[in-house]
Design a protein around this motif. Structure first.
Motif, short mmCIF file in Angstrom:
data_model
loop_
_atom_site.label_atom_id
_atom_site.label_comp_id
_atom_site.label_asym_id
_atom_site.label_seq_id
_atom_site.Cartn_x
_atom_site.Cartn_y
_atom_site.Cartn_z
N LYS A 99 30.47 41.10 31.09
CA LYS A 99 31.21 40.97 29.96
C LYS A 99 32.62 41.96 30.16
O LYS A 99 33.16 42.92 29.83
CB LYS A 99 30.02 42.14 28.63
CG LYS A 99 29.30 41.10 28.73
CD LYS A 99 29.38 39.66 28.60
CE LYS A 99 27.42 40.00 28.03
NZ LYS A 99 27.70 37.78 28.68
N ASP A 100 33.39 41.05 30.51
CA ASP A 100 35.12 41.93 31.23
C ASP A 100 36.34 40.59 30.04
O ASP A 100 36.16 39.64 30.07
CB ASP A 100 35.03 41.26 32.81
CG ASP A 100 36.26 42.39 32.82
OD1 ASP A 100 37.76 41.89 32.33
OD2 ASP A 100 36.42 42.43 34.24
N GLU A 101 36.74 41.44 29.97
CA GLU A 101 37.85 40.94 29.32
C GLU A 101 38.80 39.50 29.79
O GLU A 101 39.97 39.36 29.48
CB GLU A 101 38.87 41.84 27.98
CG GLU A 101 39.97 42.87 28.84
CD GLU A 101 38.58 44.08 29.29
OE1 GLU A 101 39.53 44.45 29.93
OE2 GLU A 101 37.04 44.21 29.13
N THR A 104 37.68 36.28 30.46
CA THR A 104 36.64 35.18 28.97
C THR A 104 37.58 33.79 28.95
O THR A 104 37.04 33.28 28.35
CB THR A 104 36.86 36.33 27.51
OG1 THR A 104 38.35 36.47 27.19
CG2 THR A 104 35.98 37.69 27.37
#
Length: 144
Positions: A99-101, A104
């Motif tokens: 979950k990496d910005e 996204t």
């Protein structure tokens, strides 16, 4: 012409899967599509960091991504090959994408809404790329 590179996370341990990947990768090399295997010992985050450092478009293979049948996918692969930029298709680590910005907003493509073992997804991706090139060539490989 743009280059298409497939990125696999970790060496394929299953012999049958490794044989199939090797067969399709050899066929794809004749179509200027290459395959790179990244060490499986890297963390998912460092794998993403390495992928993001490359020039060109990064496309993540993800079960929640866009579903396309083989014909539209072949047209996409053809456009990538004709473009001036590089395209990197990446199979994620077995744990999935972090979950990496930073990732996204990237294009995500799905091979299926079903979940497959990491190595089988790799086989399916290289086969679908080979199928896409054969559809574009007009060969009889794709029988739909």
């Amino acid at each position: 012409m743009g280059r298409i590179t497939v990125h696999l996370h970790g060496k394929t341990k299953d012999k049958a899967s490794a044989t199939l990947i090797e067969m399709y990768v050899k066929r794809l090399e004749q179509r200027s599509i290459r395959c790179v295997t990244h060490p499986g010992k890297t963390t998912p985050q460092s794998y993403v960091t390495q992928l993001l450092s490359m020039s060109g478009e990064l496309v993540l293979m993800d079960e929640g991504g866009l579903l396309e049948s083989s014909i539209p996918f072949s047209k996409r692969v053809e456009r990538w090959g004709l473009s001036t930029g590089d395209v990197h298709l990446a199979i994620g680590p077995a744990e999935g994408w972090p979950k990496d910005e930073h990732i996204t907003d990237l294009l995500r493509l799905s091979l299926s809404p079903m979940t497959f073992p990491h190595e089988l997804a790799s086989v399916m991706l290289v086969e679908q790329l080979y199928r896409a090139t054969e559809i574009s060539r007009g060969s009889g490989y794709h029988k739909a």
